[in-house]
Design a protein around this motif. Structure first.
Motif, PDB file in Angstrom:
ATOM      1  N   SER A 273       0.856  -1.089  -0.060  1.00 47.94           N
ATOM      2  CA  SER A 273      -0.022   0.005   0.005  1.00 47.94           C
ATOM      3  C   SER A 273       0.917   1.179  -0.073  1.00 47.94           C
ATOM      4  O   SER A 273       1.812   1.281  -0.687  1.00 47.94           O
ATOM      5  CB  SER A 273      -0.966  -0.052   1.118  1.00 47.94           C
ATOM      6  OG  SER A 273      -0.169  -0.271   2.458  1.00 47.94           O
ATOM      7  N   ILE A 274       0.741   2.374   0.759  1.00 48.57           N
ATOM      8  CA  ILE A 274       1.528   3.636   0.809  1.00 48.57           C
ATOM      9  C   ILE A 274       2.584   3.173   1.628  1.00 48.57           C
ATOM     10  O   ILE A 274       2.738   2.982   2.866  1.00 48.57           O
ATOM     11  CB  ILE A 274       0.817   4.641   1.397  1.00 48.57           C
ATOM     12  CG1 ILE A 274      -0.469   5.004   0.472  1.00 48.57           C
ATOM     13  CG2 ILE A 274       1.566   5.840   1.509  1.00 48.57           C
ATOM     14  CD1 ILE A 274      -1.418   5.979   1.070  1.00 48.57           C
ATOM     15  N   ILE A 275       3.870   3.158   1.086  1.00 52.43           N
ATOM     16  CA  ILE A 275       4.952   2.787   1.710  1.00 52.43           C
ATOM     17  C   ILE A 275       5.477   4.030   2.512  1.00 52.43           C
ATOM     18  O   ILE A 275       5.802   4.941   1.710  1.00 52.43           O
ATOM     19  CB  ILE A 275       6.020   2.117   0.733  1.00 52.43           C
ATOM     20  CG1 ILE A 275       5.541   0.913  -0.162  1.00 52.43           C
ATOM     21  CG2 ILE A 275       7.420   1.596   1.555  1.00 52.43           C
ATOM     22  CD1 ILE A 275       6.606   0.425  -1.118  1.00 52.43           C
ATOM     23  N   GLU A 276       5.829   3.875   3.803  1.00 50.82           N
ATOM     24  CA  GLU A 276       6.680   5.061   4.276  1.00 50.82           C
ATOM     25  C   GLU A 276       7.781   4.489   5.277  1.00 50.82           C
ATOM     26  O   GLU A 276       8.233   3.557   5.019  1.00 50.82           O
ATOM     27  CB  GLU A 276       5.437   5.646   5.180  1.00 50.82           C
ATOM     28  CG  GLU A 276       4.525   6.369   4.464  1.00 50.82           C
ATOM     29  CD  GLU A 276       5.160   7.518   4.041  1.00 50.82           C
ATOM     30  OE1 GLU A 276       6.187   8.063   4.214  1.00 50.82           O
ATOM     31  OE2 GLU A 276       4.319   8.457   2.980  1.00 50.82           O
ATOM     32  N   SER A 277       8.321   5.234   6.152  1.00 52.67           N
ATOM     33  CA  SER A 277       9.484   4.969   6.823  1.00 52.67           C
ATOM     34  C   SER A 277       9.419   3.638   7.525  1.00 52.67           C
ATOM     35  O   SER A 277       8.420   3.084   8.053  1.00 52.67           O
ATOM     36  CB  SER A 277       9.792   6.028   7.625  1.00 52.67           C
ATOM     37  OG  SER A 277       8.709   6.220   8.715  1.00 52.67           O
TER      38      SER A 277
END
Length: 512
Positions: A273-277
């Protein structure tokens, strides 16, 4: 480089056992996710046979090895490896990281037929994470990197029937479908596309149609006008077939192309999905650049945006990059262990540990008000305005209504000899621009499921669940967003990049 636990328990790890002695080809390691996958393999799978990196040369570093040393190996993503045992890390890079100068969008990756065939015989698996993640990319460019280049991936796999292919896609190939989105082939939400008896969609005629439209636009326009027309064409075609942007549309097309080309062979599609840190590895908060949610966070922190289209009750699906890297590695081990199958996994949080957009905003605003000074690169001062999510119609009315008189005021100022731009008008334009790009993602009416991925993790065993965690239920959202993620943005994404240089090989040999 492996921990003592890994060394002592390697025999109990299905992943380490499957990857021992194997050679893996990876694309996209100049990007965020690719670097984390590479770091995790080096640190956690010390007995891997070799890691082969397909890297496009650039003007500054035309050779793959040169670019690798200067733009990848120098990254802060490897700080942990350097700290633990820098000598072993650099030796690993010399002996088992092999760089290939090539371009994934070119036939045979730009290699000679002999070199291409030799590469196919050298590698056991191929992880393709190369992509254009520009949501409003020119259609010809997006089609080339996200769809058509997969013909080259398939061509390599055809030369080695045992090769496992891992294709990194995105959960958002879901497009405008709503409800529970499972790990399956996605049906277009717009205009009909014929479907094969094997489940994938037949896209050849559609791709030819898109190419004809691209050629027509190129014949009539040039320069900046051409670029805009190709962007507009991509958005229009994506909307027509059921997607919000060119990126997700062309990634869906790529899935169909590979499923057909590799029918009956080993193909695993991993959809984040939305890849973050990073949640934990290689270090909490590690991130490179400003990602999807961060553009809005940064605009709020700099007081450029206070109103945004969104549904507070909607589930915003964010996933830390280390969980995505672990999902790729688990699926890689599975693909190497079994016969040719098609598998689809979604690495996401919405189905198991959901966080609403409203809660996401509230956590970040609370942290900004109380601890803004701790994030000196992100916040210049304590934010004075709240961040408000409203429905799209109200947003358009408010922003559109405000912009008309402000535009008139700006013109009047210029006529009076004042050339400075109204700050509030500039901020409105920033808001509209961000809303155009990201508005679809902040008003979700879908929930991504990851039941198959969780079943895979269960099959892999207890040690592998420790070494390669993928379960989003471990995320404490308040801790992650307010401390880990904001801290990572401040430390890694917004500060000047710290470069590391490798000691020359001959220097190490002399020292030895």
């Amino acid at each position: 480089m492996a921990t003592q636990q890994q060394q002592n328990g390697a025999s109990a790890s299905g992943v380490l056992e499957q990857l021992r002695g194997k050679h893996v080809l990876i694309t996209g390691t100049t990007g965020f996710l690719g670097k984390v996958v590479l770091e995790k393999l080096i640190r956690t799978v010390p007995d891997i046979g070799g890691i082969h990196l397909l890297i496009r040369g650039n003007k500054r570093h035309p050779a793959a090895r040169e670019r690798f040393l200067n733009e990848i190996a120098s990254s802060s993503v490897f700080e942990r490896l350097r700290h633990d045992d820098n000598e072993a890390f650099e030796t690993f890079l010399e002996e088992r990281v092999h760089c290939i100068t090539g371009e994934v969008t070119e036939s045979r990756f730009g290699l000679t037929p002999e070199r291409f065939r030799a590469l196919a015989g050298q590698v056991d698996a191929f992880i393709n994470s190369a992509a254009s993640v520009n949501f409003r990319e020119e259609l010809d460019k997006a089609l080339k990197i996200n769809t058509l280049c997969l013909e080259n991936v398939a061509a390599l796999a055809e030369l080695n029937s045992a090769m496992a292919v891992i294709q990194v896609s995105t959960c958002y190939v879901n497009g405008k479908n709503s409800g529970q989105i499972t790990e399956s082939v996605i049906k277009p939400a717009g205009e009909s596309i014929p479907r094969s008896t094997d489940g994938y969609y037949e896209i050849e005629e559609l791709v030819h149609l898109l190419q004809d439209k691209i050629s027509d636009v190129k014949a009539r326009y040039s320069g900046k006008v051409l670029e805009k027309k190709l962007v507009d064409l991509g958005i229009r075609e994506a909307n027509n077939y059921g997607w919000s942007d060119t990126y997700t549309f062309t990634k869906w097309l790529g899935e169909q192309l590979l499923m057909k080309a590799l029918s009956g062979r080993s193909l695993t599609i991993v959809r984040p999905s939305i890849i973050e840190s990073a949640l934990e590895e290689p270090s909490p908060g590690w991130i490179e650049g400003v990602k999807v949610a961060d553009a809005i966070i940064l605009a709020y922190a700099r007081e450029k945006v206070s109103l945004f289209p969104g549904k507070r009750s909607g589930i915003i699906d964010v996933i830390p990059v280390d969980l995505v890297a672990n999902s790729i590695i688990l699926s890689l081990a599975e693909a190497l262990s079994g016969s040719g199958q098609r598998r689809i996994y979604q690495c996401c949080s919405g189905g198991s540990n959901p966080i609403s957009l409203g809660k996401f905003i509230d956590y970040l605003m609370a942290e900004a008000k109380t601890n803004y000074a701790a994030y000196d690169q992100l916040f210049y001062r304590r934010p004075t305005k709240p961040f408000v999510a409203v429905n799209r119609k109200l947003f358009d009315v408010v922003v559109g209504g405000m912009r008309v008189p402000l535009s008139i005021a700006g013109k009047a100022m210029r006529l009076a000899g004042q050339n400075r731009e109204l700050k509030v008008l500039k901020n409105l334009d920033t808001t509209r621009s961000l809303a155009t790009i990201f508005g679809f993602y902040t008003a979700p009416d879908y929930i991504f499921r990851n039941d198959s991925l969780m079943a895979l993790a269960s099959r892999m065993g207890e040690l592998d669940r420790v070494l390669f965690p993928v379960d989003a239920r471990q995320i404490d959202w308040q801790l992650y967003l307010c401390k880990i993620h904001l801290g990572g943005l401040n430390r890694y994404a917004l500060k000047e990049r710290k470069l590391y240089s490798l000691r020359a090989a001959d220097t190490r040999k002399k020292a030895a």
